[in-house]
Design a protein around this motif. Structure first.
Motif, PDB file in Angstrom:
ATOM      1  N   THR A 184       0.813  -1.217   0.000  1.00  0.00           N
ATOM      2  CA  THR A 184       0.000   0.000   0.000  1.00  0.00           C
ATOM      3  C   THR A 184       0.844   1.264   0.000  1.00  0.00           C
ATOM      4  O   THR A 184       0.405   2.303  -0.470  1.00  0.00           O
ATOM      5  CB  THR A 184      -0.924   0.025   1.227  1.00  0.00           C
ATOM      6  OG1 THR A 184      -0.135  -0.076   2.416  1.00  0.00           O
ATOM      7  CG2 THR A 184      -1.898  -1.150   1.174  1.00  0.00           C
ATOM      8  N   GLU A 185       2.065   1.187   0.552  1.00  0.00           N
ATOM      9  CA  GLU A 185       2.941   2.355   0.597  1.00  0.00           C
ATOM     10  C   GLU A 185       4.105   2.172  -0.368  1.00  0.00           C
ATOM     11  O   GLU A 185       4.715   1.103  -0.429  1.00  0.00           O
ATOM     12  CB  GLU A 185       3.491   2.559   2.023  1.00  0.00           C
ATOM     13  CG  GLU A 185       2.415   2.944   3.023  1.00  0.00           C
ATOM     14  CD  GLU A 185       3.004   3.387   4.344  1.00  0.00           C
ATOM     15  OE1 GLU A 185       4.225   3.619   4.389  1.00  0.00           O
ATOM     16  OE2 GLU A 185       2.258   3.504   5.323  1.00  0.00           O
ATOM     17  N   PRO A 186       4.410   3.214  -1.143  1.00  0.00           N
ATOM     18  CA  PRO A 186       5.510   3.099  -2.110  1.00  0.00           C
ATOM     19  C   PRO A 186       6.859   2.974  -1.415  1.00  0.00           C
ATOM     20  O   PRO A 186       7.123   3.638  -0.413  1.00  0.00           O
ATOM     21  CB  PRO A 186       5.410   4.410  -2.903  1.00  0.00           C
ATOM     22  CG  PRO A 186       4.750   5.380  -1.966  1.00  0.00           C
ATOM     23  CD  PRO A 186       3.775   4.545  -1.168  1.00  0.00           C
ATOM     24  N   VAL A 187       7.692   2.101  -1.928  1.00  0.00           N
ATOM     25  CA  VAL A 187       9.051   1.921  -1.423  1.00  0.00           C
ATOM     26  C   VAL A 187      10.021   2.373  -2.506  1.00  0.00           C
ATOM     27  O   VAL A 187       9.881   1.955  -3.656  1.00  0.00           O
ATOM     28  CB  VAL A 187       9.323   0.443  -1.074  1.00  0.00           C
ATOM     29  CG1 VAL A 187      10.761   0.272  -0.596  1.00  0.00           C
ATOM     30  CG2 VAL A 187       8.350  -0.033  -0.010  1.00  0.00           C
ATOM     31  N   PRO A 188      10.964   3.255  -2.183  1.00  0.00           N
ATOM     32  CA  PRO A 188      11.935   3.682  -3.201  1.00  0.00           C
ATOM     33  C   PRO A 188      12.600   2.480  -3.850  1.00  0.00           C
ATOM     34  O   PRO A 188      13.185   1.649  -3.161  1.00  0.00           O
ATOM     35  CB  PRO A 188      12.936   4.512  -2.390  1.00  0.00           C
ATOM     36  CG  PRO A 188      12.167   4.981  -1.194  1.00  0.00           C
ATOM     37  CD  PRO A 188      11.210   3.876  -0.870  1.00  0.00           C
ATOM     38  N   PRO A 189      12.483   2.352  -5.171  1.00  0.00           N
ATOM     39  CA  PRO A 189      13.057   1.173  -5.836  1.00  0.00           C
ATOM     40  C   PRO A 189      14.583   1.196  -5.818  1.00  0.00           C
ATOM     41  O   PRO A 189      15.207   2.254  -5.845  1.00  0.00           O
ATOM     42  CB  PRO A 189      12.519   1.294  -7.264  1.00  0.00           C
ATOM     43  CG  PRO A 189      12.299   2.771  -7.461  1.00  0.00           C
ATOM     44  CD  PRO A 189      11.856   3.290  -6.122  1.00  0.00           C
ATOM     45  N   TYR A 206      13.547   5.333  10.690  1.00  0.00           N
ATOM     46  CA  TYR A 206      13.513   3.991  10.108  1.00  0.00           C
ATOM     47  C   TYR A 206      13.827   4.013   8.625  1.00  0.00           C
ATOM     48  O   TYR A 206      13.969   5.073   8.006  1.00  0.00           O
ATOM     49  CB  TYR A 206      12.149   3.340  10.353  1.00  0.00           C
ATOM     50  CG  TYR A 206      10.973   4.022   9.679  1.00  0.00           C
ATOM     51  CD1 TYR A 206      10.519   3.597   8.433  1.00  0.00           C
ATOM     52  CD2 TYR A 206      10.298   5.080  10.286  1.00  0.00           C
ATOM     53  CE1 TYR A 206       9.429   4.204   7.817  1.00  0.00           C
ATOM     54  CE2 TYR A 206       9.218   5.707   9.684  1.00  0.00           C
ATOM     55  CZ  TYR A 206       8.782   5.250   8.450  1.00  0.00           C
ATOM     56  OH  TYR A 206       7.711   5.873   7.839  1.00  0.00           O
ATOM     57  N   THR A 207      13.944   2.822   8.064  1.00  0.00           N
ATOM     58  CA  THR A 207      14.280   2.670   6.655  1.00  0.00           C
ATOM     59  C   THR A 207      13.195   1.880   5.933  1.00  0.00           C
ATOM     60  O   THR A 207      12.669   0.899   6.486  1.00  0.00           O
ATOM     61  CB  THR A 207      15.626   1.955   6.471  1.00  0.00           C
ATOM     62  OG1 THR A 207      15.827   1.655   5.082  1.00  0.00           O
ATOM     63  CG2 THR A 207      15.671   0.656   7.256  1.00  0.00           C
ATOM     64  N   PRO A 208      12.845   2.261   4.719  1.00  0.00           N
ATOM     65  CA  PRO A 208      11.874   1.480   3.947  1.00  0.00           C
ATOM     66  C   PRO A 208      12.481   0.218   3.350  1.00  0.00           C
ATOM     67  O   PRO A 208      11.775  -0.564   2.715  1.00  0.00           O
ATOM     68  CB  PRO A 208      11.445   2.463   2.851  1.00  0.00           C
ATOM     69  CG  PRO A 208      12.633   3.333   2.648  1.00  0.00           C
ATOM     70  CD  PRO A 208      13.232   3.502   4.021  1.00  0.00           C
ATOM     71  N   HIS A 209      13.771   0.001   3.558  1.00  0.00           N
ATOM     72  CA  HIS A 209      14.455  -1.173   3.022  1.00  0.00           C
ATOM     73  C   HIS A 209      14.932  -2.096   4.140  1.00  0.00           C
ATOM     74  O   HIS A 209      15.931  -2.790   4.009  1.00  0.00           O
ATOM     75  CB  HIS A 209      15.636  -0.726   2.144  1.00  0.00           C
ATOM     76  CG  HIS A 209      15.223   0.109   0.980  1.00  0.00           C
ATOM     77  ND1 HIS A 209      15.534   1.450   0.865  1.00  0.00           N
ATOM     78  CD2 HIS A 209      14.486  -0.200  -0.114  1.00  0.00           C
ATOM     79  CE1 HIS A 209      15.026   1.926  -0.259  1.00  0.00           C
ATOM     80  NE2 HIS A 209      14.392   0.954  -0.862  1.00  0.00           N
TER      81      HIS A 209
END
Length: 326
Positions: free
Chosen positions: A66-71, A266-269
């Motif tokens: 649902t939330e975009p994660v930087p590719p 925090y980190t999205p990765h």
């Protein structure tokens, strides 16, 4: 306990390296002893790398949709994996078994003229104060006095850690002549800080800074053991997924004022906290730093700089009259 356990595991890995080296000489007819040892070490490191890779795979399975994660491209993703693997080797082979500590006081930061509050560092699941070795060096360079705890029992309830945190806070305040501290918690340590506020209040705490903390749980905890692991699980009872009962109760027990004194970095990765949106805490100050792994998070210079800035901001917000003990 973690010091003893990590030293035993380190010794076991060295023994296994030796066994594999002997096997290389006897069975594979490797003539050079140094090459045989290198092959043995390589196999052990490959096994360790497989464990780290498995964490990435589990995290990917439960990633946010649902939330975009930087590719990330293949190069960036490979770099992320290498840095996280290095952080696990560094932590389990050096900082956890050999670098645990209680307090590190900086000259000038313990005087009444100091403008920066002392900091208590709270480690995560399966770690000890040695995890903070890199962060400690950054805090020392910034002239910030700090302490750390070794949470026991290792697999105990997060709620039970409140008494240990109280003792560490009181000791640090006494050493620094301060009435309050800033709490910095990595992963489970952030939940321990929130549970402390629920049990003991915020009279001695100016701010809580959480690093890669699964505020709403993580699917990876479903594979862990212990009461604290169960308290961090991301459930899927309703077919949708979400925080478990303990985390939901923790949220209900918090006021908006308590949330406002928390910074969640925090980190999205993240390769341990999945989905990564679990780290986003409504009502708190949320800061996202991409392309960093979970274990590597507190070791990263950008995270350390962000933490130091948050500590300084929290210190400025406390009047001098409320800062020092009588």
């Amino acid at each position: 306990m973690i010091v003893r356990l990590t030293r035993i595991l380190l010794l076991a890995q060295l023994v296994m390296t030796g066994v594999l080296a002997i096997a290389a000489i006897k069975l594979w007819h490797v003539e050079q002893i140094w090459l045989a040892w290198l092959l043995g070490l390589g196999i052990v490191l490959m096994f360790r790398a497989a464990i780290t890779a498995n964490n990435f795979l589990i995290a990917r399975r439960y990633r946010d949709h649902t939330e975009p994660v930087p590719p990330l491209g293949w190069f960036q993703y490979s770099l992320l994996f290498i840095k996280e693997f290095y952080a696990t080797i560094y932590s389990t082979s050096w900082s956890l078994p050999f670098q645990s500590f209680t307090q590190r006081l900086c000259p000038g930061s313990t005087s009444t003229a100091s403008t920066v509050l002392p900091v208590l560092l709270i480690h995560g699941y399966g770690c000890n104060s040695g995890y903070w070795h890199s962060m400690s060096k950054a805090l020392q360079q910034a002239g910030i006095s700090h302490g750390a705890v070794d949470l026991e029992p290792v697999l105990g309830s997060i709620d039970a850690y409140a008494s240990q945190l109280q003792q560490a806070i009181d000791a640090l305040c006494l050493s620094c002549g301060s009435d309050r501290v800033v709490l910095v918690g990595h992963s489970m340590g952030g939940l321990a800080a929130r549970a402390y506020l629920r049990a003991r209040g915020d009279a001695r705490v100016a701010r809580v800074i959480t690093l890669a903390t699964p505020h709403y749980g993580t699917a990876v905890a479903n594979y862990g053991i212990g009461i604290n692991s169960a308290q961090m699980r991301w459930t899927n009872d309703d077919g949708v997924g979400g925080a478990n009962a303990w985390l939901r109760q923790l949220e209900r027990d918090e006021s908006s004022a308590t949330r406002a004194m928390i910074s969640s970095i925090y980190t999205p990765h993240d390769n341990i906290v999945s989905p990564h949106s679990s780290c986003h805490l409504p009502g708190a100050r949320n800061i996202v730093l991409p392309r960093i792994g979970h274990v590597a998070f507190a070791l990263h210079p950008a995270v350390q700089a962000c933490v130091i800035e948050e500590i300084r901001l929290a210190s400025k917000a406390i009047p001098d009259s409320a800062r020092k003990m009588a």
